[in-house]
Design a protein around this motif. Structure first.
Motif, short mmCIF file in Angstrom:
data_model
loop_
_atom_site.label_atom_id
_atom_site.label_comp_id
_atom_site.label_asym_id
_atom_site.label_seq_id
_atom_site.Cartn_x
_atom_site.Cartn_y
_atom_site.Cartn_z
N HIS A 155 22.90 -29.92 -16.25
CA HIS A 155 24.32 -29.58 -16.14
C HIS A 155 24.98 -30.33 -14.97
O HIS A 155 26.19 -30.28 -14.83
CB HIS A 155 24.54 -28.06 -16.02
CG HIS A 155 23.96 -27.43 -14.80
ND1 HIS A 155 23.31 -26.24 -14.82
CD2 HIS A 155 23.93 -27.82 -13.51
CE1 HIS A 155 22.91 -25.92 -13.61
NE2 HIS A 155 23.28 -26.87 -12.78
N ILE A 213 24.26 -8.31 -9.17
CA ILE A 213 25.55 -7.90 -8.61
C ILE A 213 25.80 -6.42 -8.88
O ILE A 213 26.11 -5.63 -7.99
CB ILE A 213 26.70 -8.73 -9.21
CG1 ILE A 213 26.49 -10.23 -8.94
CG2 ILE A 213 28.05 -8.24 -8.71
CD1 ILE A 213 26.74 -10.65 -7.54
N SER A 256 29.65 -25.05 -15.96
CA SER A 256 28.54 -25.18 -16.89
C SER A 256 29.02 -25.50 -18.30
O SER A 256 28.23 -25.86 -19.15
CB SER A 256 27.72 -23.89 -16.92
OG SER A 256 28.45 -22.86 -17.54
N ASP A 300 32.50 -34.18 -10.13
CA ASP A 300 32.79 -35.08 -9.02
C ASP A 300 34.21 -34.95 -8.49
O ASP A 300 34.78 -35.90 -7.96
CB ASP A 300 32.49 -36.53 -9.39
CG ASP A 300 31.19 -37.00 -8.76
OD1 ASP A 300 31.05 -36.83 -7.54
OD2 ASP A 300 30.30 -37.49 -9.48
N PRO A 302 27.85 -8.94 -20.34
CA PRO A 302 27.92 -10.36 -19.97
C PRO A 302 27.44 -11.30 -21.08
O PRO A 302 28.02 -12.36 -21.30
CB PRO A 302 27.02 -10.45 -18.74
CG PRO A 302 27.12 -9.11 -18.13
CD PRO A 302 27.20 -8.14 -19.29
C1 HEA Z 1 23.22 -21.63 -3.61
C2 HEA Z 1 23.54 -22.59 -4.35
C3 HEA Z 1 24.08 -22.53 -5.75
C4 HEA Z 1 24.11 -21.49 -6.65
C5 HEA Z 1 23.59 -20.09 -6.51
C6 HEA Z 1 24.74 -22.03 -7.83
C7 HEA Z 1 24.93 -21.28 -8.98
C8 HEA Z 1 25.41 -21.80 -10.17
N1 HEA Z 1 25.87 -23.08 -10.37
FE1 HEA Z 1 26.05 -24.52 -8.95
N2 HEA Z 1 25.93 -26.05 -7.64
C9 HEA Z 1 25.40 -26.01 -6.39
C10 HEA Z 1 24.85 -24.91 -5.76
C11 HEA Z 1 24.70 -23.67 -6.38
N3 HEA Z 1 25.09 -23.33 -7.64
C12 HEA Z 1 25.52 -27.29 -5.74
C13 HEA Z 1 25.05 -27.63 -4.33
C14 HEA Z 1 26.14 -28.13 -6.66
C15 HEA Z 1 26.59 -29.57 -6.48
C16 HEA Z 1 25.53 -30.54 -6.20
C17 HEA Z 1 26.14 -31.90 -6.01
O1 HEA Z 1 26.59 -32.49 -7.00
O2 HEA Z 1 26.18 -32.36 -4.85
C18 HEA Z 1 26.36 -27.32 -7.85
C19 HEA Z 1 26.93 -27.83 -9.00
C20 HEA Z 1 26.97 -27.15 -10.20
C21 HEA Z 1 27.27 -27.76 -11.45
C22 HEA Z 1 27.55 -29.25 -11.69
C23 HEA Z 1 28.98 -29.55 -11.48
C24 HEA Z 1 29.25 -30.99 -11.53
O3 HEA Z 1 28.73 -31.74 -10.69
O4 HEA Z 1 30.00 -31.41 -12.40
C25 HEA Z 1 27.21 -26.76 -12.40
C26 HEA Z 1 27.44 -26.97 -13.85
O5 HEA Z 1 26.98 -26.28 -14.65
C27 HEA Z 1 26.85 -25.55 -11.72
C28 HEA Z 1 26.68 -24.31 -12.31
C29 HEA Z 1 26.21 -23.18 -11.67
C30 HEA Z 1 25.99 -21.91 -12.35
C31 HEA Z 1 26.28 -21.59 -13.79
C32 HEA Z 1 25.49 -21.07 -11.40
C33 HEA Z 1 25.05 -19.63 -11.64
O6 HEA Z 1 23.80 -19.40 -11.10
C34 HEA Z 1 26.03 -18.64 -11.10
C35 HEA Z 1 25.74 -17.24 -11.63
C36 HEA Z 1 26.59 -16.16 -10.99
C37 HEA Z 1 27.64 -15.54 -11.55
C38 HEA Z 1 28.14 -15.91 -12.90
C39 HEA Z 1 28.41 -14.47 -10.83
C40 HEA Z 1 27.85 -13.08 -10.95
C41 HEA Z 1 27.71 -12.58 -12.33
C42 HEA Z 1 28.43 -11.56 -12.86
C43 HEA Z 1 29.40 -10.78 -12.06
C44 HEA Z 1 28.13 -11.17 -14.27
C45 HEA Z 1 29.24 -11.44 -15.24
C46 HEA Z 1 29.59 -12.88 -15.32
C47 HEA Z 1 29.82 -13.56 -16.45
C48 HEA Z 1 29.66 -13.01 -17.80
C49 HEA Z 1 30.30 -14.98 -16.34
N4 HEA Z 1 26.72 -25.81 -10.37
#
Ligand code: HEA
Ligand code: HEA
Ligand code: CUA
Ligand code: CU
Lengths: 543, 288, 278
Positions: A311, A341, A380, A390, B103
């Motif tokens: 992703h 949560i 995502s 980006d 969810p």
């Molecule tokens: C601690 C660090 C951390 C965490 C926990 C997450 C968690 C998640 N991340 Fe993230 N992410 C990063 C750190 C993190 N990310 C970093 C550093 C980058 C960039 C890297 C770079 O390019 O330099 C990045 C980039 C990144 C991208 C790429 C974007 C791009 O470059 O184009 C994507 C795409 O799917 C993504 C998705 C997600 C998703 C789906 C979660 C999921 O885990 C989140 C889940 C949580 C929830 C959804 C909230 C709580 C849930 C509820 C309350 C239930 C009900 C909710 C629903 C039904 C939606 N992240």
């Protein structure tokens, strides 16, 4: 969780065993989990000066359009690369895992130390070597302006001929080796050294979080090591893994990097889940709601976290089927995260909550992590990622989960366990102030970055079209407020160590029922030499 | 003295205003000050994208507000003063099932339009023309493979900007493309990875050395104007200085532009189109 | 530290030690030495780093061996811990090889990589499965048997047999390495060098790292051989031997994967992929 029933208590743990090491040897040669934990925390704090300093320079540069003080954009690229690497590998990981993990795994599972104390020490020193190497990479050889993702061809020999990238590669190699050794130590300790009666299902959730994190480290970091090795040989020995001219493929690097990189982000947040669980339960004076669900949610996040890596690569030109799979797989993680949560909220529900600073931070964590989490769900969806990849929207997303959520967890843990680690109480009033200043600061800092991302501002640029000026100015203002918050924290830390009131063994009252609160504060050099016996179910799991 | 200064001020104001106005008339796809939402959508893909984004957005706002609301309620009802004796409840099967299943349902609701849009935006179905985009450190070159035109497009440095031109966004040679035409975009890179991103088109595609990536766009005639984008993958020192500017013109204007351009830019070198055809069917080592 | 009489738990708490700090400095010297070597050709720093590292390893393992032999430190619980630790270490090694196998498949399967229309690249003649690799496969398979024979003998208290078969296993390891060195020499001179593109890159790094692991495993076995001779191992206490044997099996399994994918499939199936390029 896991109440002890008066078999062993703090008074047994007085430090009367004649000689324990003193002076510089105590720290340099340490085989004591508490001292090593402290060393990790100190390292994280030192590294955070650099990491935060660099980020402030970046925000200063970005405060207005045009170039402020940076002549050469390469310098900006070096800053952001070092900022990312240092924050991830040398602030968050050492603090959450090396620091709190070392301090509290033995204390909370009721054993005298880690399984391999000498290996524990070399894990720390290797991390320090990694920090030295990454610092070297920014000053020698022109600096690595590759981003923390180090994508070739930009990072290859043609485009980064200097020594910097090689230093950065070896830095990650060494830090990675340290983490792998640490992970082996953690898992062995947790599996093999739990106090009599502490079954897996009686372990505090912080221990569960450390166990899952250690497995992620163990399985993800070697893949990064392999990738780094290939990059190193591509750069220096003429192999062609990522060189199209030799039949290789730059995209292959991205696969390997993100196969490590995505688990890595959970490596940084799952320990936070553990800390927040302890704190929420303590200050609500209630056992954790849905203990088993909480534990296995972390396990499943860990598992699924290994199969969602692409992703980060929605725009590299995959076919649609591949992207469709990664959309679905990624979104699934929202489900176990949601369980966490809502279980935290349910733990607080019906509680008798005291809003001490750690609890404020824990609640801030929950709320702001949801904000960062849902923007992750936005990203995502590959079609929407076409608008956001980006851009500053991504920056906003991951600073909400990292620089806000993971950092909040560090603060949560620091306030919560500082009495245990130092034997002194922090100033509650200042702590609350610090929370609110930081709360305002980081939101003003990172929320407007969503807007910039929507308007299409690319990341990793030192100068931007004039239209982006407004929100950038606001964001930089927020950075200043955050900096004040951080400085205040360091003042509080200093103030606690110097002037803090003496802390009792358990300053938090009935809610704090894990083993670390049964030993004196500060925790004596040796603890649990007489193994505590656990007779209670983990509070609240009446299965 | 004072008068002349006022005159000067008015003059500046006037020219700024006309620049802004004329900009309004032509420029559609540039970022606006304090913008906090998407730029104008010019293609059906971007229109759908915004619609879909808004769907997720409101779902997520609801989730965030729901969590915030619960927390507010908790703060009020379950603080130590209001509720001195904590409950010991730690299980509620109904709730636990609910916050797992709901969810999942929400995600299904998101996933269906997501996948539909994904398949829709993937590739041109009936491309009427092809634009080949090649990235370099730090400029773009464009090839109109059907008419054999090729040229480079460089950012206009700050000190050479004419009034009304946008700093860091305007280029010496804009890409000119016809409205109402389904255009296939083929992209590759000569050196490092770059990314050709024009927000209003819903196009954002890495240009990868050794690979040819494909995207597409079609702009309806009522969206004629100029659209800006920027390189969106870190590509080295001047990553910030390789913008993209596209003029969408009517089909007729495009024909006359083509005629001009053929004399202005000259034709492609002979082997290039051959290279391209080969690359499309099976990119191979020789294609590089 | 609690003395033995006071010790109230079954764990082994190490005394403070200078080795970790020393080892980390060795790593720092090695890393800096490596960068300097790669950029300037000046190799003394790198050599110094390696020497320090080897010294550290020797001192460290001597320390561990003395703890294993003192009859106090390695309680049953500690031994279980060491076993878990070794298994985890092997798991992480598996993931390291995972990266290189991924590289192999990524660059050879068009489905994963639209660059690779041709494999091996540049009309390189791939390394076949018969001949040298076949011999080496047999050697490693045999060595897996011999190490198991040694293990059984050790458990049954037949130290002499155990010692001999451990020695034989180590010798097989050495033979494998010699043959691999010959194979490399031959390949470099007749077929392809490291710099000849993606096929040699994946080939040499995957098999090369395997070879390095054989070297480590062989060293481990040699140590066990001498420890057996010195009577360090008993039928019930021989963690060091067990770890060496596990490690050896792991090296063996990696080789089987290499043999099947890189040597065998890589030389036959891919022949048919070539015509895909047009
Ligand atoms: C601690 C660090 C951390 C965490 C926990 C997450 C968690 C998640 N991340 Fe993230 N992410 C990063 C750190 C993190 N990310 C970093 C550093 C980058 C960039 C890297 C770079 O390019 O330099 C990045 C980039 C990144 C991208 C790429 C974007 C791009 O470059 O184009 C994507 C795409 O799917 C993504 C998705 C997600 C998703 C789906 C979660 C999921 O885990 C989140 C889940 C949580 C929830 C959804 C909230 C709580 C849930 C509820 C309350 C239930 C009900 C909710 C629903 C039904 C939606 N992240
Ligand atoms: C945990 C990780 C982390 C943290 C804490 C931060 C903190 C901050 N970051 Fe960021 N950042 C990254 C990880 C992190 N960052 C990464 C991975 C990138 C991508 C790099 C790349 O593109 O390659 C990035 C990129 C990035 C950019 C984008 C640059 C660009 O693309 O051009 C910006 C711009 O504003 C920015 C700003 C800031 C600011 C102002 C802070 C402020 O410092 C936040 C304020 C917070 C504090 C002042 C407190 C800090 C305290 C601690 C961390 C705890 C201390 C330890 C103990 C108490 C034990 N960061
Ligand atoms: Cu080209 Cu960034
Ligand atoms: Cu991810």
């Amino acid at each position: 969780m896991a109440d002890t029933h008066a078999h062993a208590h703090g008074h047994n743990d007085h430090a009367d065993h004649g000689h324990h090491p003193t002076g510089w040897r105590r720290w340099m040669y340490s085989t004591n989990h508490k001292d090593i934990g402290t060393l990790y925390l100190v390292l994280a704090i030192v590294a955070s000066f650099v990491g935060v300093g660099f980020s402030m320079m970046m925000r200063l540069e970005l405060a207005e359009p045009g170039l402020q003080f940076i002549r050469d954009q390469h310098f900006y690229n070096v800053l952001l690369t070092a900022h990312g690497l240092i924050m991830v590998f040398f602030v968050v990981m050492p603090a959450l895992i090396g620091g709190f993990g070392n301090w509290f795994i033995p204390l909370m599972i009721g054993c005298p130390d880690m399984a391999f104390p000498r290996m524990n020490n070399i894990s720390f020193w290797l991390t320090a070597v990694g920090l030295i190497l990454v610092a070297t990479s920014t000053v020698i050889g022109g600096g690595a302006g590759t981003g923390w993702t180090v994508y070739p061809p930009l990072s290859n020999h043609t485009f980064h001929p200097g020594m910097s990238v090689d230093f950065a590669i070896l830095s990650l190699h060494v830090a990675g080796a340290a983490s792998i050794l640490g992970a082996i130590n953690f898992i062995t300790t947790i599996v093999n050294m739990r106090a009599p009666g502490m079954t897996f299902h009686r372990m505090p959730l912080f221990i569960w979080s450390m166990l899952v994190t250690a497995f992620l480290l163990l399985l993800a970091l070697p893949v990064l090591a392999g990738a780094l090795t290939m990059l190193l040989t591509d750069r220096n020995f003429g192999t062609a893994f990522f060189e199209p001219s030799g039949g290789g493929d730059p995209i292959f690097w991205q696969h390997l990097f993100w196969f490590f990189g995505h688990p890595e982000v959970y490596i940084m947040i799952i320990p936070a889940f553990g800390i927040v669980s302890q704190v929420v339960s303590t200050f609500s004076k209630k056992p954790v709601f849905g203990y088993l669900g909480m534990a296995y949610a972390m396990v499943s996040i860990g598992f699924v976290g290994f199969v969602v890596w692409a992703h980060h690569m929605f725009t590299v030109g995959f076919n649609v089927e591949t992207r469709a799979y990664f959309i679905i797989a990624t979104m699934i993680i929202a489900v176990p995260t949601g369980i966490k949560i809502f279980s935290w909220l349910a733990t607080m529900w019906g509680g008798s909550i005291e809003f001490k600073t750690p609890m404020l931070y824990a609640m801030g964590f929950i709320f702001l992590f949801v904000v960062g989490g849902v923007t992750g769900v936005t990203l995502s969806n590959a079609p929407v990622d076409m608008a956001f990849h980006d851009t500053y929207f991504v920056i906003a997303h991951f600073h909400y989960v990292l620089s806000i959520a993971a950092m909040y967890a560090i603060f949560t843990g620091m306030y919560y366990w500082l009495p245990k680690m130092s034997g002194r109480m922090y100033n509650e009033k200042l702590g609350q102030w610090q929370f609110w200043i930081t709360f305002v600061g980081v939101n003003v800092l990172f929320f407007p970055q969503h807007f910039l991302g929507m308007a299409g501002m690319p990341r990793r640029i030192a100068d931007y079209p004039d239209a982006f000026a407004g929100w950038n100015m606001v964001s930089s203002g927020g950075a200043v407020i955050s900096l004040v918050g951080a400085l205040l924290f360091f003042y509080i830390l200093w103030d606690t160590l110097r002037n803090g009131a003496k802390a009792p063994a358990n300053p938090w009252g009935v809610g704090a029922n894990t083993l670390e609160w049964t030993v004196d504060s500060p925790a004596p050099f040796h603890t649990h030499e007489v193994l505590p016996v656990i007779t209670a179910e983990p509070a609240g799991s009446h299965h | 003295m004072i008068n002349s200064r006022w005159m000067l001020f008015l003059l500046v104001l006037f020219s700024a205003a006309t620049a802004a106005l004329s900009a309004d008339a032509q420029v559609v796809g540039a970022p606006q000050p304090w913008e906090w939402y998407f730029r104008t959508a010019a293609t059906p893909v971007q229109v759908d994208l915004i619609w879909f984004h808004d769907l997720i957005f409101w779902v997520e706002v609801a989730i965030v507000l729901f969590v915030l609301g619960l927390m507010a309620y908790i703060v009020v009802k379950f603080n130590a003063k209001a509720n001195p004796v904590p409950s010991r409840t730690t299980h509620n099967t109904f709730l636990e099932v609910a916050w797992t299943v709901i969810p999942v349902l929400i995600l299904v609701v998101i996933a269906i339009p997501s996948l539909r849009l994904l398949f829709f935006m993937d590739k041109a179905k009936n491309p009427e023309m092809t634009l080949k985009i090649t990235s370099h450190q730090w400029y773009w070159s464009y090839e109109y493979t059907d008419s054999g035109i090729a040229f480079d497009s460089n950012m206009i440095p700050e000190d050479q900007l004419k009034p009304g031109q946008l700093r860091l966004l305007d280029v010496d040679n804009r890409v000119v493309l016809p409205a109402d035409t389904e255009i296939r975009l083929l992209m590759t890179s000569e050196d490092v990875i770059h990314n050709w991103a024009v927000q209003s088109f819903g196009v954002r595609m890495d240009t990868v050395p050794g690979r040819i990536n494909e995207s597409w766009m079609i702009v309806p005639a009522d969206k004629i104007g100029t659209y800006y984008g920027q390189c969106s993958e870190l590509c080295g020192v001047n990553h910030a200085y390789m913008p993209i500017a596209v003029d969408i013109v009517s089909k007729r204007d495009f024909q006359s532009w083509l005629a001009q351009a053929k004399t202005k830019f000259g034709r492609l070198d002979a082997d290039a189109p051959v290279k391209l055809v080969q690359a499309e069917t099976q990119p191979s080592l020789d294609a590089r | 530290m609690a003395t033995q009489a006071q010790k109230t738990h079954p764990y082994h708490l190490s005394e403070p030690s200078a080795l970790p700090l020393f080892g980390s400095i060795a790593v720092l010297v090695t890393a800096v030495g490596a960068v300097v070597f790669m950029h300037t050709g000046f190799y003394l720093g790198l050599v110094a780093g390696f020497v320090l590292l080897i010294l550290m390893f020797i001192a460290w393992w001597r320390l561990v061996i003395s703890e294993a032999n003192n009859g106090v430190d390695h309680t049953e619980v500690v031994k279980t811990g060491l076993r878990i630790g070794m298994l985890l270490f092997i798991a992480s090694e598996v993931m390291f090889f995972f990266a290189f196998f991924w590289g192999w498949f990524h660059s050879s399967l068009p489905i994963l990589n639209n660059v690779a229309g041709m494999w091996p690249n540049n009309d390189i003649e791939p390394m076949g499965a018969s001949g040298i690799p076949m011999v080496n496969t047999l050697i490693l398979l045999t060595s897996s048997v011999t190490v198991t024979v040694a293990h059984h003998a050790l458990v049954e208290g037949d130290r002499k047999t155990a010692t001999n078969w451990t020695g034989i296993t180590a010798v097989l390891g050495v033979i494998f390495l010699i043959i691999q060195a010959y194979e490399y020499w031959h390949l470099v001179n007749h077929q392809f060098g490291l710099k000849d593109g993606i096929y040699p890159s994946t080939f040499y790094l995957a098999t090369g790292f395997h070879g390095f692991h054989v070297l480590v495993g062989t060293t481990f076995l040699i140590v066990c051989y001498f420890r057996l001779r010195a009577g360090h191992f008993t039928p019930s206490a021989h963690i060091g031997f067990e770890a060496a044997a596990w490690y050896w099996h792991f090296v063996d399994v990696v080789w089987l994967f290499l043999y099947i994918n890189v040597y065998w499939w890589g030389s036959s199936a891919f022949g048919h992929l070539k015509p895909l390029v047009q």
